[in-house]
Design a protein around this motif. Structure first.
Motif, PDB file in Angstrom:
ATOM      1  N   TYR A  70       0.836  -1.210   0.000  1.00 25.88           N
ATOM      2  CA  TYR A  70       0.000   0.000   0.000  1.00 25.88           C
ATOM      3  C   TYR A  70       0.867   1.256   0.000  1.00 25.88           C
ATOM      4  CZ  TYR A  70      -3.933   3.089   0.944  1.00 25.88           C
ATOM      5  OH  TYR A  70      -4.894   4.079   0.855  1.00 25.88           O
ATOM      6  N   ARG A  73       1.675   1.900  -3.624  1.00 27.42           N
ATOM      7  CA  ARG A  73       0.526   1.772  -4.521  1.00 27.42           C
ATOM      8  C   ARG A  73       0.673   2.719  -5.705  1.00 27.42           C
ATOM      9  NH1 ARG A  73      -0.664   4.692  -0.083  1.00 27.42           N
ATOM     10  NH2 ARG A  73      -1.802   6.687  -0.297  1.00 27.42           N
ATOM     11  N   THR A  76      -4.679   5.762  -5.603  1.00 33.51           N
ATOM     12  CA  THR A  76      -5.415   5.757  -4.339  1.00 33.51           C
ATOM     13  C   THR A  76      -6.896   5.651  -4.701  1.00 33.51           C
ATOM     14  OG1 THR A  76      -3.768   7.075  -3.167  1.00 33.51           O
ATOM     15  CG2 THR A  76      -5.993   7.003  -2.240  1.00 33.51           C
ATOM     16  N   VAL A 147      -4.446  -4.197  -3.336  1.00 28.38           N
ATOM     17  CA  VAL A 147      -3.836  -3.176  -2.478  1.00 28.38           C
ATOM     18  C   VAL A 147      -2.875  -2.320  -3.294  1.00 28.38           C
ATOM     19  CG1 VAL A 147      -2.432  -2.799  -0.415  1.00 28.38           C
ATOM     20  CG2 VAL A 147      -4.071  -4.690  -0.476  1.00 28.38           C
ATOM     21  N   LYS A 152      -7.507   0.208   0.052  1.00 24.99           N
ATOM     22  CA  LYS A 152      -6.973   0.097   1.405  1.00 24.99           C
ATOM     23  C   LYS A 152      -6.990  -1.351   1.877  1.00 24.99           C
ATOM     24  CE  LYS A 152      -8.362   4.742   2.835  1.00 24.99           C
ATOM     25  NZ  LYS A 152      -9.179   5.552   3.774  1.00 24.99           N
TER      26      LYS A 152
END
Length: 301
Positions: A70, A73, A76, A147, A152
């Motif tokens: 995460y 990542r 988002t 993820v 999340k």
């Protein structure tokens, strides 16, 4: 995460109560040919209690991996619309399909997943016999792509919980085929095939909520009225000892790795399908099917 834990505990409690009611009903039915095996329920309860205790220990592979992924990542993602909920649902199904398929086709993951398939009867208590070593094998890594895309970790875990919650009712033998529903969704009929050890039924129907990925990737097998499902493993687990049920496949895997004549053979024992042997004389699904005369199967109902 605390609210998710409470939700999991509440749902688990409901499933356990319902499974015990089912067990009482089934045990009182006159089924002399297949008497109800209460010990299968006790082993499932042992597995559930053991996993709850292990969840108190900080030994999960998923937590640090999800945190790292995460942090790196590429987007988002906010699940703030019906379209995003649908996209997450399809993404979860896709990841679950490949996780489940790997759990059958890679012996390392099968050593844990075999515990779920060890009951020689299919009842609701089978749904919560998942194997004590799941948190250590890293199987949740199959969901890391969600993820990495920006969902999340807690949302991914909640979506996985919903997926597993749906599957609870699939572990039954008394719900018939459900018509058009069978073409899109995973059903008790499809899941009976998944739990069957008949050679023609092996390694099939990996879906969670949906069955469409099985149809897309060629792993869908229809339940046939003229071939009743035989539940349990190809080599049935007959022990009433929960520790044997939990660890017998790990023990045989470690034995084969230790006795391997080369490092490559040892690695293959870990990554090849269950039943693989270096001389080709094992009992993988493909070898079992080659060793049996396959006739064309026409399902009746």
């Amino acid at each position: 995460m605390e609210s998710l834990t409470k939700l999991v505990l509440a749902f688990t409690g409901v499933v356990v109560v319902v499974s015990l009611i089912e067990a009482v009903v089934l045990s009182r039915m006159k089924r002399a040919a297949t008497p109800f095996a209460w010990y299968e329920v006790w082993i499932s309860l042992f597995d559930l209690a053991g996993r709850r205790l292990l969840s108190l220990l900080p030994i999960s592979v998923a937590t640090p991996v999800f945190s790292f992924v995460y942090d790196h990542r590429i987007f988002t993602v906010d699940i703030n619309s019906a379209l995003m909920v649908f996209a997450l649902f399809i993404g979860m199904e896709f990841c679950y399909y490949w996780y489940h398929r790997a759990s059958h086709r890679v012996r390392f993951f099968w050593a844990t997943h075999a515990v779920h398939h060890s009951p020689n009867q299919l009842t609701l208590s089978t749904a919560y016999r998942l194997g004590l070593t799941g948190k250590l094998t890293g199987s949740t890594l199959f969901f890391a792509p969600l993820v990495w895309l920006g969902v999340k970790p807690e949302v991914v875990l909640f979506a996985l919980f919903i997926n597993l919650m749906y599957q609870g009712w699939l572990h039954t033998t008394y719900i018939p085929r459900l018509g058009w529903f069978e073409y899109v969704f995973n059903t008790p009929s499809s899941h009976r095939v998944h739990h069957a050890s008949n050679v023609s039924y092996l390694d099939a129907n990996y879906g969670g909520v949906l069955i469409v990925f099985d149809r897309l990737f060629g792993t869908y097998v229809e339940e046939c009225a003229d071939e009743p499902c035989r539940y349990g493993l190809v080599t049935p687990t007959t022990s009433h000892n929960p520790f044997i049920v939990e660890f017998e496949h790990w023990a045989t895997l470690i034995r084969d790795v230790v006795k391997a004549k080369s490092a490559w053979t040892a690695i293959n024992h870990v990554i090849q399908p269950p039943g693989w042997l270096p001389d080709g004389g094992g009992e993988t699904t493909e070898e079992l099917r080659r060793g049996r005369e396959q006739s064309s199967r026409t399902c009746r109902g």
